[in-house]
Write a protein that holds these residues in place. Structure first.
Motif, PDB file in Angstrom:
ATOM      1  N   PHE A 148       0.833  -1.372   0.024  1.00 38.89           N
ATOM      2  CA  PHE A 148      -0.087  -0.102   0.080  1.00 38.89           C
ATOM      3  C   PHE A 148       0.750   1.108  -0.059  1.00 38.89           C
ATOM      4  CE2 PHE A 148      -2.990  -3.113   2.195  1.00 38.89           C
ATOM      5  CZ  PHE A 148      -3.967  -2.876   1.302  1.00 38.89           C
ATOM      6  N   SER A 149       0.167   2.416  -0.014  1.00 43.58           N
ATOM      7  CA  SER A 149       1.046   3.556  -0.018  1.00 43.58           C
ATOM      8  C   SER A 149       1.116   3.687   1.495  1.00 43.58           C
ATOM      9  CB  SER A 149       0.208   4.771  -0.463  1.00 43.58           C
ATOM     10  OG  SER A 149       0.571   5.949  -0.100  1.00 43.58           O
ATOM     11  N   GLY A 150       2.552   3.633   1.862  1.00 43.46           N
ATOM     12  CA  GLY A 150       2.958   3.495   3.357  1.00 43.46           C
ATOM     13  C   GLY A 150       3.506   2.505   3.836  1.00 43.46           C
ATOM     14  N   GLY A 151       3.259   1.193   3.412  1.00 50.19           N
ATOM     15  CA  GLY A 151       3.688  -0.188   3.643  1.00 50.19           C
ATOM     16  C   GLY A 151       3.145  -1.281   3.358  1.00 50.19           C
ATOM     17  N   PRO A 152       3.369  -2.370   3.849  1.00 53.53           N
ATOM     18  CA  PRO A 152       2.831  -3.499   3.555  1.00 53.53           C
ATOM     19  C   PRO A 152       1.521  -3.787   3.985  1.00 53.53           C
ATOM     20  CG  PRO A 152       4.302  -4.051   5.405  1.00 53.53           C
ATOM     21  CD  PRO A 152       4.409  -2.564   5.000  1.00 53.53           C
ATOM     22  N   GLY A 153       0.908  -4.790   3.351  1.00 54.15           N
ATOM     23  CA  GLY A 153      -0.647  -5.177   3.726  1.00 54.15           C
ATOM     24  C   GLY A 153      -0.420  -5.876   5.168  1.00 54.15           C
ATOM     25  N   ALA A 154      -1.563  -5.962   5.871  1.00 57.49           N
ATOM     26  CA  ALA A 154      -1.706  -6.551   6.985  1.00 57.49           C
ATOM     27  C   ALA A 154      -1.388  -8.197   7.270  1.00 57.49           C
ATOM     28  CB  ALA A 154      -3.136  -6.446   7.764  1.00 57.49           C
ATOM     29  N   THR A 155      -0.745  -8.458   8.471  1.00 53.22           N
ATOM     30  CA  THR A 155      -0.330 -10.091   8.376  1.00 53.22           C
ATOM     31  C   THR A 155      -0.701 -10.291  10.066  1.00 53.22           C
ATOM     32  OG1 THR A 155       2.162  -9.155   8.893  1.00 53.22           O
ATOM     33  CG2 THR A 155       1.513  -9.625   6.840  1.00 53.22           C
ATOM     34  N   GLY A 156      -1.690  -9.915  10.465  1.00 54.57           N
ATOM     35  CA  GLY A 156      -2.040 -10.151  11.769  1.00 54.57           C
ATOM     36  C   GLY A 156      -3.203 -11.062  11.816  1.00 54.57           C
ATOM     37  N   ARG A 157      -3.824 -11.668  11.032  1.00 56.61           N
ATOM     38  CA  ARG A 157      -4.676 -12.506  10.856  1.00 56.61           C
ATOM     39  C   ARG A 157      -4.355 -14.037  10.257  1.00 56.61           C
ATOM     40  NH1 ARG A 157      -7.094  -7.622   8.645  1.00 56.61           N
ATOM     41  NH2 ARG A 157      -7.887  -6.606  10.331  1.00 56.61           N
ATOM     42  N   SER A 158      -5.157 -14.962  10.191  1.00 58.12           N
ATOM     43  CA  SER A 158      -4.819 -16.072   9.743  1.00 58.12           C
ATOM     44  C   SER A 158      -4.346 -16.395   8.367  1.00 58.12           C
ATOM     45  CB  SER A 158      -6.186 -17.231  10.026  1.00 58.12           C
ATOM     46  OG  SER A 158      -6.602 -17.352  11.236  1.00 58.12           O
TER      47      SER A 158
END
Length: 207
Positions: A148-158
């Motif tokens: 994304f603009s500003g960093g990677p996608g979320a990785t806190g879920r399954s």
């Protein structure tokens, strides 16, 4: 001339027992005759309207979280077009569409629309089967929820992993030309050049 159009739809992302309201980008890549639909979020009507009378060569899902595949089967039937998905996301796909089949994507596969080649890059991390689409002739990259603009996608879920998404971004995406426009699954576009300096900060912060 091949162009990139954006449609934004709103709905719900659901995973691990939680739900979140989200706005999704759907990208249409093509010309006045042919088009590829990138992601199929929430609502068929605005996507159908934006496609118009063009031939749809496929509905390509960057990954199989429900908010990116909501209406893929409906669009497939409406346009008589295949659904493309990396098979490593099959477990996620079956959570939303247990009885619907798709055409498997592979790393380094090439899809052509309106005379423009689009290369499939397997970029796991946000999900096991996340892919990014690189169209060199358009200086365009479609990253779904990987970058994304500003960093990677979320990785806190399954089914997600921070180290894996960082490897994907560093090795597969940040090696592309700096002027490459990044069309994301949510929010604003960015460029590879704008995101590259932040990699060390992402590694330091962790997820």
């Amino acid at each position: 001339m091949t162009r990139v159009d954006r449609v934004v739809t709103s709905g719900t992302f659901a995973l691990d027992g939680g739900t979140w309201d989200v706005d999704n980008n759907i990208w249409l890549v093509g010309d006045d005759e042919q088009v590829l639909i990138v992601d199929a979020a929430h609502d068929t009507e605005p996507i159908v309207d934006a496609v118009g009378d063009r031939q749809v060569v496929g509905i390509l899902c960057t990954h199989a979280h429900n908010d990116h595949i909501t209406v893929a089967p409906q669009l497939s039937r409406h346009f008589d077009a295949p659904i493309f998905l990396h098979p490593a996301d099959d477990v996620l796909w079956r959570m939303t569409h247990p009885d619907v089949d798709y055409t498997s994507l592979a790393d380094k596969q090439r899809i052509t629309v309106a005379g423009t080649d689009i290369d499939i890059l397997h970029t796991p991390g946000h999900s096991p089967g996340s892919v990014s689409l690189h169209a060199p002739d358009l200086a365009a990259l479609f990253t779904g929820d990987t970058l994304f603009s500003g960093g990677p996608g979320a990785t806190g879920r399954s089914f997600s992993d921070f180290g894996t998404i960082i490897d994907s971004i560093r090795d597969r995406l940040l090696t592309l030309p700096a002027e490459t426009t990044v069309h994301t699954g949510h929010g604003d576009t960015t460029t590879i050049g704008a995101e590259k300096p932040a990699l060390s900060d992402w590694l330091a912060r962790g997820h």
